[in-house]
Scaffold this active site. Structure first.
Site, PDB file in Angstrom:
ATOM      1  N   GLU A 135       0.848  -1.194   0.000  1.00  0.00           N
ATOM      2  CA  GLU A 135       0.000   0.000   0.000  1.00  0.00           C
ATOM      3  C   GLU A 135       0.880   1.239   0.000  1.00  0.00           C
ATOM      4  O   GLU A 135       1.878   1.310   0.728  1.00  0.00           O
ATOM      5  CB  GLU A 135      -0.912   0.008   1.235  1.00  0.00           C
ATOM      6  CG  GLU A 135      -1.795   1.245   1.361  1.00  0.00           C
ATOM      7  CD  GLU A 135      -2.720   1.174   2.576  1.00  0.00           C
ATOM      8  OE1 GLU A 135      -3.158   0.054   2.924  1.00  0.00           O
ATOM      9  OE2 GLU A 135      -2.983   2.231   3.185  1.00  0.00           O
ATOM     10  N   GLU A 140      -2.667  11.356   3.278  1.00  0.00           N
ATOM     11  CA  GLU A 140      -3.646  11.097   4.330  1.00  0.00           C
ATOM     12  C   GLU A 140      -3.653  12.299   5.267  1.00  0.00           C
ATOM     13  O   GLU A 140      -2.604  12.864   5.592  1.00  0.00           O
ATOM     14  CB  GLU A 140      -3.304   9.833   5.122  1.00  0.00           C
ATOM     15  CG  GLU A 140      -3.644   8.546   4.418  1.00  0.00           C
ATOM     16  CD  GLU A 140      -3.509   7.350   5.348  1.00  0.00           C
ATOM     17  OE1 GLU A 140      -4.516   6.722   5.658  1.00  0.00           O
ATOM     18  OE2 GLU A 140      -2.367   7.068   5.764  1.00  0.00           O
TER      19      GLU A 140
END
Length: 253
Positions: A135, A140
């Site tokens: 990932e 974020e």
């Protein structure tokens, strides 16, 4: 003097030609609906396979929490009748890349409990599962930590509360649009914000546990609410809130 200036101009042009990267895919969010050749919707609360989307998130994903207007994709998090809703889209099995410079120009929402993200997962996730698929979290942000951006890599060697991460405090990051980028090569992954390098992932020993990044990945865009990372102290007075994307571009490196 003229000869000197001519040399400088020629040198600049040659350097620009050598360093300019080839654009291989872009999404400018034109029109009034998402391009079905690019995008899939992921719907619901993740149940029964991945309730809370694996993170105890509070939202239900729908096809109705987004709009396309004037070349912008707007994902809107809502609270209606005690139910949180939002949108999550992916390019899985449609648009996938192995290596390259991947960037998004986006404007973040501000508010406790919000968790907007622009990230990627390995295309073999159905076969080997997460985190062995790998990932790459390009962007974020969690509203409970204003002015902080997280860039992270998850692998079998380190996932969840991954050691392969950096939290960068950027004053006023919620104001206006900013560019979030990864430059992904066979040797390393560089994370940049507004073209400034913030973090590099480059393991010394590349094994299946530390470097699952030698395969195609697909893109995910979502606005989550609450959960393990977003935090459960959600400010219900903030809704609705928008996560706005201007464009996504992928360049060959």
């Amino acid at each position: 003097m003229k000869k000197y200036l001519l040399i400088l101009v020629v040198t600049f042009l040659l350097f620009s030609c050598k360093t300019k990267q080839e654009l291989i895919w872009e999404e400018n969010f034109e029109g009034t609906s998402l391009n079905n050749n690019f995008w899939n919707f992921e719907l619901g609360d993740g149940c029964p396979k991945l309730c809370g989307w694996g993170n105890n998130e509070k939202q239900i994903y729908t096809k109705n929490n987004h709009t396309l207007k004037n070349g912008f994709l707007t994902i809107t998090a809502k609270l209606e009748d005690s139910i949180y809703t939002s949108t999550r889209i992916t390019t899985k099995n449609k648009i996938e890349f192995q290596y390259g410079k991947i960037e998004v120009r986006a404007k973040l929402p501000l508010g406790k409990g919000l968790w907007p993200a622009f990230w990627m997962l390995g295309s073999n996730i159905d076969e080997v599962k997460w985190p062995l698929c790998g990932e790459i979290d390009i962007l974020e942000y969690v509203g409970r930590e204003p002015e902080n951006i997280f860039t992270t890599v998850h692998t079998q060697d380190s996932y969840g509360n991954s050691k392969n991460t950096r939290k960068a405090k950027i004053q006023g990051i919620e104001k206006g649009f900013h560019i979030y980028t990864v430059n992904w090569t066979p040797n390393k992954i560089d994370f940049l914000i507004d073209n400034r390098l913030f973090y590099t992932y480059k393991p010394k020993n590349k094994t299946v546990e530390t470097w699952p990044f030698n395969q195609p990945f697909y893109i995910i865009v979502n606005l989550a609410i609450g959960g393990n990372f977003g935090g459960n102290d959600i400010d219900n007075t903030i809704f609705p809130k928008d996560f706005v994307l201007d464009y996504i571009r992928v360049y060959k490196n």
